[in-house]
Design a protein around this motif. Structure first.
Motif, mmCIF file in Angstrom:
data_model
loop_
_atom_site.group_PDB
_atom_site.id
_atom_site.type_symbol
_atom_site.label_atom_id
_atom_site.label_comp_id
_atom_site.label_asym_id
_atom_site.label_seq_id
_atom_site.Cartn_x
_atom_site.Cartn_y
_atom_site.Cartn_z
ATOM 1 N N ASP A 93 -4.843 -2.601 10.930
ATOM 2 C CA ASP A 93 -5.391 -2.257 9.617
ATOM 3 C C ASP A 93 -4.829 -3.105 8.483
ATOM 4 O O ASP A 93 -5.354 -3.086 7.387
ATOM 5 C CB ASP A 93 -5.112 -0.776 9.300
ATOM 6 C CG ASP A 93 -5.948 0.145 10.162
ATOM 7 O OD1 ASP A 93 -6.938 -0.323 10.750
ATOM 8 O OD2 ASP A 93 -5.603 1.338 10.246
ATOM 9 N N VAL A 94 -3.740 -3.830 8.723
ATOM 10 C CA VAL A 94 -3.156 -4.652 7.664
ATOM 11 C C VAL A 94 -4.076 -5.841 7.419
ATOM 12 O O VAL A 94 -4.527 -6.504 8.349
ATOM 13 C CB VAL A 94 -1.740 -5.133 8.052
ATOM 14 C CG1 VAL A 94 -1.204 -6.132 7.034
ATOM 15 C CG2 VAL A 94 -0.804 -3.949 8.186
ATOM 16 N N LYS A 95 -4.340 -6.079 6.144
ATOM 17 C CA LYS A 95 -5.197 -7.223 5.803
ATOM 18 C C LYS A 95 -4.581 -7.993 4.645
ATOM 19 O O LYS A 95 -3.629 -7.538 4.006
ATOM 20 C CB LYS A 95 -6.616 -6.766 5.488
ATOM 21 C CG LYS A 95 -6.735 -5.712 4.418
ATOM 22 C CD LYS A 95 -8.157 -5.148 4.372
ATOM 23 C CE LYS A 95 -8.318 -4.038 3.408
ATOM 24 N NZ LYS A 95 -7.483 -2.903 3.525
ATOM 25 N N VAL A 96 -5.130 -9.158 4.385
ATOM 26 C CA VAL A 96 -4.640 -9.994 3.293
ATOM 27 C C VAL A 96 -4.699 -9.185 1.995
ATOM 28 O O VAL A 96 -5.686 -8.502 1.717
ATOM 29 C CB VAL A 96 -5.474 -11.294 3.192
ATOM 30 C CG1 VAL A 96 -5.097 -12.077 1.941
ATOM 31 C CG2 VAL A 96 -5.282 -12.137 4.442
ATOM 32 N N GLY A 97 -3.615 -9.236 1.238
ATOM 33 C CA GLY A 97 -3.519 -8.499 -0.026
ATOM 34 C C GLY A 97 -2.706 -7.226 0.095
ATOM 35 O O GLY A 97 -2.261 -6.671 -0.908
ATOM 36 N N ASP A 98 -2.485 -6.733 1.330
ATOM 37 C CA ASP A 98 -1.669 -5.527 1.541
ATOM 38 C C ASP A 98 -0.191 -5.886 1.469
ATOM 39 O O ASP A 98 0.215 -6.994 1.830
ATOM 40 C CB ASP A 98 -1.941 -4.911 2.916
ATOM 41 C CG ASP A 98 -3.308 -4.286 3.034
ATOM 42 O OD1 ASP A 98 -3.900 -3.947 1.989
ATOM 43 O OD2 ASP A 98 -3.789 -4.126 4.177
ATOM 44 N N CYS A 99 0.616 -4.945 1.036
ATOM 45 C CA CYS A 99 2.065 -5.091 1.120
ATOM 46 C C CYS A 99 2.503 -4.481 2.447
ATOM 47 O O CYS A 99 1.964 -3.458 2.881
ATOM 48 C CB CYS A 99 2.762 -4.395 -0.046
ATOM 49 S SG CYS A 99 2.532 -5.291 -1.601
ATOM 50 N N ILE A 100 3.448 -5.152 3.096
ATOM 51 C CA ILE A 100 3.854 -4.705 4.425
ATOM 52 C C ILE A 100 5.350 -4.427 4.491
ATOM 53 O O ILE A 100 6.137 -4.969 3.729
ATOM 54 C CB ILE A 100 3.481 -5.748 5.506
ATOM 55 C CG1 ILE A 100 4.132 -7.110 5.199
ATOM 56 C CG2 ILE A 100 1.977 -5.865 5.646
ATOM 57 C CD1 ILE A 100 4.014 -8.117 6.332
ATOM 58 N N VAL A 149 8.273 -6.178 2.801
ATOM 59 C CA VAL A 149 8.589 -7.546 3.170
ATOM 60 C C VAL A 149 7.921 -8.473 2.168
ATOM 61 O O VAL A 149 8.458 -9.497 1.787
ATOM 62 C CB VAL A 149 8.103 -7.842 4.611
ATOM 63 C CG1 VAL A 149 8.207 -9.312 4.940
ATOM 64 C CG2 VAL A 149 8.880 -7.005 5.607
ATOM 65 N N GLY A 150 6.739 -8.103 1.733
ATOM 66 C CA GLY A 150 5.993 -8.895 0.762
ATOM 67 C C GLY A 150 4.517 -8.566 0.837
ATOM 68 O O GLY A 150 4.085 -7.673 1.570
ATOM 69 N N LYS A 151 3.735 -9.320 0.065
ATOM 70 C CA LYS A 151 2.285 -9.147 0.015
ATOM 71 C C LYS A 151 1.663 -10.180 0.944
ATOM 72 O O LYS A 151 1.930 -11.375 0.847
ATOM 73 C CB LYS A 151 1.790 -9.333 -1.417
ATOM 74 C CG LYS A 151 0.383 -8.911 -1.644
ATOM 75 C CD LYS A 151 0.069 -8.980 -3.138
ATOM 76 C CE LYS A 151 -1.090 -8.066 -3.446
ATOM 77 N NZ LYS A 151 -1.296 -7.954 -4.886
#
Length: 187
Positions: free
Chosen positions: A96-103, A122-124
């Protein structure tokens, strides 16, 4: 010489004593030890309770130990099942993680999860390159490939203070995860 017959006299015998055995207690203990065979857990608990209630049982402490072991097996199986469900849920979160998400990254499993930006992240995510199929090449090679993929995706020279990545561990690689999560640190 003969003795005068004084009549027959009977001496009352002691009432029959029930023998004390430890059979049920020992059975409960053995079945408690064999709790990895799941089916023995409820049987151990039932036999243990019967052994504790029965007045003819000795070594009732063995029955108690058998019951405690069975309960510990239940807790262990619950933890294993809960861990499997948690791992499954996190694997879905990876997808479900996509570009623009913070992880964020779970320190125990290495799995990536979405988090609120600025809160232990960790970052965006700015790119999610996928490493090539094949056998696990080793942690060092995976990290080098992940770093190269993230740097080429960023289009910037390496600045370790702002760019980070999460590469798949060997365990995740074996599960088919080849994704690298390239992230820019949030301020």
């Amino acid at each position: 010489m003969s003795y005068p017959d004084s009549g027959s006299m009977t001496i009352p015998a002691d009432p029959p004593q029930e023998r004390k055995t430890a059979g049920l207690s020992i059975t409960a203990l053995v079945l408690g030890v064999l709790g990895f065979l799941v089916i023995t857990i409820p049987i151990s608990i039932i036999i243990g309770i019967v052994a504790m209630v029965k007045k003819t049982q000795k070594l009732k402490v063995l029955a108690v130990i058998g019951i405690v072991l069975s309960i510990l097996w239940i807790v262990a199986y619950g933890a294993i099942i809960a861990g499997g469900v948690n791992l499954f849920n996190n694997k879905i979160a990876n997808a479900d993680v996509k570009v623009g998400d913070c992880i964020g990254q779970d320190k125990d499993t290495g799995l990536v999860t979405k988090v609120t930006c600025g809160q232990g992240d960790v970052g965006k995510v700015y790119a999610i390159p996928v490493l090539p199929e094949g056998d696990f090449p080793g942690s060092t090679q995976v990290q080098k490939a992940a770093e190269k993929a993230c740097l080429s995706a960023s289009g910037k020279p390496a600045d370790e203070s702002t760019i980070s990545y999460v590469s798949p561990s060997e365990a995740l690689w074996k599960l088919g995860h080849r994704e690298v999560f390239c992230a820019a640190k949030t301020k």
